[in-house]
Design a protein around this motif. Sequence first.
Motif, mmCIF file in Angstrom:
data_model
loop_
_atom_site.group_PDB
_atom_site.id
_atom_site.type_symbol
_atom_site.label_atom_id
_atom_site.label_comp_id
_atom_site.label_asym_id
_atom_site.label_seq_id
_atom_site.Cartn_x
_atom_site.Cartn_y
_atom_site.Cartn_z
ATOM 1 N N LEU A 3 3.157 -6.807 40.837
ATOM 2 C CA LEU A 3 2.499 -7.148 39.590
ATOM 3 C C LEU A 3 2.253 -5.895 38.766
ATOM 4 N N GLN A 4 2.491 -5.999 37.479
ATOM 5 C CA GLN A 4 2.297 -4.876 36.568
ATOM 6 C C GLN A 4 1.427 -5.349 35.414
ATOM 7 N N ALA A 5 0.201 -4.851 35.370
ATOM 8 C CA ALA A 5 -0.721 -5.221 34.301
ATOM 9 C C ALA A 5 -0.609 -4.239 33.149
ATOM 10 N N SER A 6 -0.777 -4.766 31.939
ATOM 11 C CA SER A 6 -0.727 -3.918 30.750
ATOM 12 C C SER A 6 -1.535 -4.553 29.630
ATOM 13 N N GLY A 7 -1.727 -3.798 28.553
ATOM 14 C CA GLY A 7 -2.381 -4.345 27.379
ATOM 15 C C GLY A 7 -3.797 -3.868 27.143
ATOM 16 N N GLY A 8 -4.332 -3.084 28.049
ATOM 17 C CA GLY A 8 -5.688 -2.591 27.875
ATOM 18 C C GLY A 8 -5.775 -1.562 26.758
ATOM 19 N N GLY A 9 -6.998 -1.215 26.398
ATOM 20 C CA GLY A 9 -7.184 -0.222 25.362
ATOM 21 C C GLY A 9 -8.627 -0.116 24.943
ATOM 22 N N LEU A 10 -8.839 0.624 23.875
ATOM 23 C CA LEU A 10 -10.178 0.817 23.307
ATOM 24 C C LEU A 10 -10.307 -0.048 22.061
ATOM 25 N N VAL A 11 -11.303 -0.921 22.054
ATOM 26 C CA VAL A 11 -11.544 -1.781 20.899
ATOM 27 C C VAL A 11 -13.026 -1.779 20.572
ATOM 28 N N GLN A 12 -13.321 -2.239 19.366
ATOM 29 C CA GLN A 12 -14.717 -2.352 18.952
ATOM 30 C C GLN A 12 -15.264 -3.725 19.331
ATOM 31 N N PRO A 13 -16.570 -3.834 19.462
ATOM 32 C CA PRO A 13 -17.169 -5.143 19.750
ATOM 33 C C PRO A 13 -16.729 -6.187 18.729
ATOM 34 N N GLY A 14 -16.411 -7.368 19.226
ATOM 35 C CA GLY A 14 -15.956 -8.444 18.372
ATOM 36 C C GLY A 14 -14.453 -8.528 18.216
ATOM 37 N N GLU A 15 -13.758 -7.498 18.618
ATOM 38 C CA GLU A 15 -12.301 -7.507 18.493
ATOM 39 C C GLU A 15 -11.646 -8.216 19.681
ATOM 40 N N SER A 16 -10.311 -8.271 19.636
ATOM 41 C CA SER A 16 -9.547 -9.016 20.643
ATOM 42 C C SER A 16 -8.522 -8.123 21.323
ATOM 43 N N LEU A 17 -8.130 -8.547 22.499
ATOM 44 C CA LEU A 17 -7.033 -7.921 23.239
ATOM 45 C C LEU A 17 -6.322 -8.994 24.036
ATOM 46 N N ARG A 18 -5.052 -8.764 24.296
ATOM 47 C CA ARG A 18 -4.327 -9.643 25.208
ATOM 48 C C ARG A 18 -3.743 -8.797 26.324
ATOM 49 N N LEU A 19 -4.121 -9.119 27.530
ATOM 50 C CA LEU A 19 -3.576 -8.460 28.706
ATOM 51 C C LEU A 19 -2.386 -9.249 29.232
ATOM 52 N N SER A 20 -1.422 -8.531 29.758
ATOM 53 C CA SER A 20 -0.253 -9.149 30.358
ATOM 54 C C SER A 20 -0.126 -8.719 31.817
ATOM 55 N N CYS A 21 0.442 -9.593 32.606
ATOM 56 C CA CYS A 21 0.697 -9.300 34.020
ATOM 57 C C CYS A 21 2.105 -9.759 34.322
ATOM 58 N N ALA A 22 3.019 -8.810 34.396
ATOM 59 C CA ALA A 22 4.411 -9.118 34.667
ATOM 60 C C ALA A 22 4.657 -9.089 36.167
ATOM 61 N N ALA A 23 5.293 -10.136 36.668
ATOM 62 C CA ALA A 23 5.549 -10.252 38.094
ATOM 63 C C ALA A 23 7.035 -10.128 38.383
ATOM 64 N N SER A 24 7.342 -9.416 39.440
ATOM 65 C CA SER A 24 8.730 -9.326 39.880
ATOM 66 C C SER A 24 8.908 -10.221 41.090
ATOM 67 N N GLY A 25 10.134 -10.559 41.380
ATOM 68 C CA GLY A 25 10.387 -11.410 42.526
ATOM 69 C C GLY A 25 10.439 -12.877 42.155
ATOM 70 N N ARG A 26 10.734 -13.667 43.133
ATOM 71 C CA ARG A 26 10.898 -15.092 42.894
ATOM 72 C C ARG A 26 9.589 -15.842 43.067
#
Length: 122
Positions: A3-26
């Motif tokens: 599993l590879q997580a991504s999408g984090g960062g620095l945001v201000q209160p009230g803002e949005s983010l979308r995290l992703s989790c890419a999976a390898s394998g079947r």
Amino acid sequence: VQLQASGGGLVQPGESLRLSCAASGRSFSSYVMGWFRQAPGKEREFVAAISRSGITYYANSVKGRFTISKDNAENTAYLQMISLKPEDTAVYYCAASSTYYISTDAPTYDYWGQGTEVTVSS
């Protein structure tokens, strides 16, 4: 499964983010996918999970603000976060469980991503 997580960062209160989790394998679709987080000095806590059939479950602290989803064709799980608060600051981990039912317990998850850091600060 890796599993590879991504999408984090620095945001201000009230803002949005979308995290992703890419999976390898079947067999991505055969796993329960979960998101956990760990704030500095605190234990890892459950955030959200989605079952094989798409049933979702959330921690009370994020209910109504976070949405978990998955795309089996892309082998990717997502965590959409809106109305972020400073208390959402943490390292977020995605995880996969081979159990049939949704679990909020970290030990029931078999595979873990490396974590992506989310900081909510003005």
